[in-house]
Design a protein around this motif. Structure first.
Motif, short mmCIF file in Angstrom:
data_model
loop_
_atom_site.label_atom_id
_atom_site.label_comp_id
_atom_site.label_asym_id
_atom_site.label_seq_id
_atom_site.Cartn_x
_atom_site.Cartn_y
_atom_site.Cartn_z
N PHE A 1 0.83 -1.20 0.00
CA PHE A 1 0.00 0.00 0.00
C PHE A 1 0.87 1.25 0.00
O PHE A 1 0.64 2.18 -0.78
N PHE A 2 1.88 1.28 0.84
CA PHE A 2 2.77 2.43 0.91
C PHE A 2 3.51 2.62 -0.42
O PHE A 2 3.65 3.74 -0.91
N LYS A 3 4.00 1.53 -1.00
CA LYS A 3 4.69 1.63 -2.30
C LYS A 3 3.75 2.18 -3.36
O LYS A 3 4.15 2.99 -4.20
N TYR A 4 2.51 1.72 -3.36
CA TYR A 4 1.53 2.23 -4.30
C TYR A 4 1.36 3.73 -4.15
O TYR A 4 1.37 4.48 -5.13
N LEU A 5 1.20 4.19 -2.93
CA LEU A 5 0.98 5.61 -2.69
C LEU A 5 2.18 6.45 -3.09
O LEU A 5 2.03 7.50 -3.73
N VAL A 6 3.37 5.99 -2.76
CA VAL A 6 4.59 6.76 -3.03
C VAL A 6 5.00 6.67 -4.49
O VAL A 6 5.28 7.69 -5.13
N ARG A 7 5.01 5.48 -5.03
CA ARG A 7 5.57 5.28 -6.37
C ARG A 7 4.55 5.46 -7.50
O ARG A 7 4.91 5.94 -8.57
N GLU A 8 3.31 5.06 -7.26
CA GLU A 8 2.32 5.17 -8.33
C GLU A 8 1.47 6.44 -8.23
O GLU A 8 1.07 7.00 -9.24
N PHE B 1 -2.32 0.72 10.38
CA PHE B 1 -1.92 1.00 11.76
C PHE B 1 -2.29 -0.17 12.68
O PHE B 1 -1.49 -0.57 13.53
N GLU B 2 -3.49 -0.71 12.50
CA GLU B 2 -3.93 -1.84 13.32
C GLU B 2 -3.03 -3.06 13.13
O GLU B 2 -2.64 -3.71 14.11
N VAL B 3 -2.70 -3.37 11.88
CA VAL B 3 -1.83 -4.52 11.59
C VAL B 3 -0.47 -4.31 12.22
O VAL B 3 0.07 -5.22 12.86
N CYS B 4 0.10 -3.13 12.05
CA CYS B 4 1.43 -2.87 12.60
C CYS B 4 1.43 -2.93 14.12
O CYS B 4 2.37 -3.47 14.71
N GLU B 5 0.39 -2.39 14.72
CA GLU B 5 0.31 -2.45 16.18
C GLU B 5 0.20 -3.90 16.65
O GLU B 5 0.89 -4.33 17.58
N LYS B 6 -0.65 -4.66 16.00
CA LYS B 6 -0.88 -6.06 16.37
C LYS B 6 0.39 -6.90 16.21
O LYS B 6 0.68 -7.77 17.03
N LEU B 7 1.14 -6.63 15.14
CA LEU B 7 2.34 -7.43 14.84
C LEU B 7 3.62 -6.78 15.33
O LEU B 7 4.72 -7.25 15.01
N ASN B 8 3.48 -5.69 16.08
CA ASN B 8 4.64 -4.99 16.65
C ASN B 8 5.62 -4.55 15.55
O ASN B 8 6.83 -4.67 15.70
N ALA B 9 5.07 -4.04 14.46
CA ALA B 9 5.90 -3.52 13.37
C ALA B 9 5.84 -1.99 13.43
O ALA B 9 4.82 -1.41 13.81
N ASP B 10 6.92 -1.35 13.07
CA ASP B 10 7.00 0.11 13.11
C ASP B 10 6.51 0.68 11.79
O ASP B 10 7.20 0.62 10.77
N ILE B 11 5.31 1.23 11.79
CA ILE B 11 4.71 1.75 10.56
C ILE B 11 5.54 2.88 9.96
O ILE B 11 5.61 3.02 8.74
N TYR B 12 6.20 3.66 10.79
CA TYR B 12 7.00 4.77 10.30
C TYR B 12 8.28 4.27 9.63
O TYR B 12 8.70 4.82 8.61
N GLU B 13 8.87 3.24 10.17
CA GLU B 13 10.04 2.63 9.54
C GLU B 13 9.65 2.03 8.19
O GLU B 13 10.39 2.17 7.21
N ILE B 14 8.50 1.38 8.14
CA ILE B 14 8.02 0.85 6.86
C ILE B 14 7.86 1.98 5.86
O ILE B 14 8.26 1.88 4.71
N GLY B 15 7.29 3.09 6.31
CA GLY B 15 7.11 4.24 5.44
C GLY B 15 8.42 4.80 4.93
O GLY B 15 8.56 5.09 3.74
N ILE B 16 9.40 4.93 5.80
CA ILE B 16 10.72 5.43 5.38
C ILE B 16 11.36 4.48 4.40
O ILE B 16 11.91 4.90 3.38
N ASN B 17 11.28 3.18 4.66
CA ASN B 17 11.87 2.20 3.76
C ASN B 17 11.19 2.17 2.40
O ASN B 17 11.78 1.74 1.41
N THR B 18 9.96 2.64 2.34
CA THR B 18 9.24 2.71 1.06
C THR B 18 9.89 3.72 0.14
O THR B 18 9.85 3.58 -1.08
N LEU B 19 10.52 4.73 0.72
CA LEU B 19 11.15 5.77 -0.08
C LEU B 19 12.45 5.30 -0.72
O LEU B 19 12.92 5.90 -1.67
N VAL B 20 12.99 4.20 -0.21
CA VAL B 20 14.25 3.65 -0.75
C VAL B 20 13.90 2.68 -1.87
O VAL B 20 13.12 1.76 -1.66
N PRO B 21 14.45 2.92 -3.07
CA PRO B 21 14.11 2.02 -4.20
C PRO B 21 14.53 0.58 -3.98
O PRO B 21 15.36 0.25 -3.24
#
Length: 85
Positions: free
Chosen positions: A18-25, A65-85
């Motif tokens: 989803f993040f890649k779609y928003l950023v790249r497409e 947000f719900e998925v990341c909270e449930k799985l203890n994943a950092d949504i902001y880190e995922i977002g930052i990593n989306t910016l890296v090709p």
């Protein structure tokens, strides 16, 4: 890829896609905390997304947000990593 009313975010993999779609497409400077109605075109100051997409994308972001909270994943880190090709 495109998202519809039947789309859901159920895994970290879905969040990343989803993040890649928003950023790249859709070419937006993703900010997970921002509601989609607040994304404005820099030149015209008009909304980037129509109301129907705002509603859909806001719901999907809530699910992300719900998925990341449930799985203890950092949504902001995922977002930052989306910016890296």
């Amino acid at each position: 890829m495109s998202y519809t009313a039947q789309s859901h975010i159920t895994s970290v993999k879905d969040v990343k896609a989803f993040f890649k779609y928003l950023v790249r497409e859709r070419n937006i400077p993703l900010q997970p905390d921002m509601v989609f109605a607040n994304y404005l075109d820099a030149d015209t100051q008009n909304p980037v997304f129509p109301p129907e997409e705002c509603e859909l994308f806001d719901r999907l972001m809530d699910e992300a947000f719900e998925v990341c909270e449930k799985l203890n994943a950092d949504i902001y880190e995922i977002g930052i990593n989306t910016l890296v090709p």
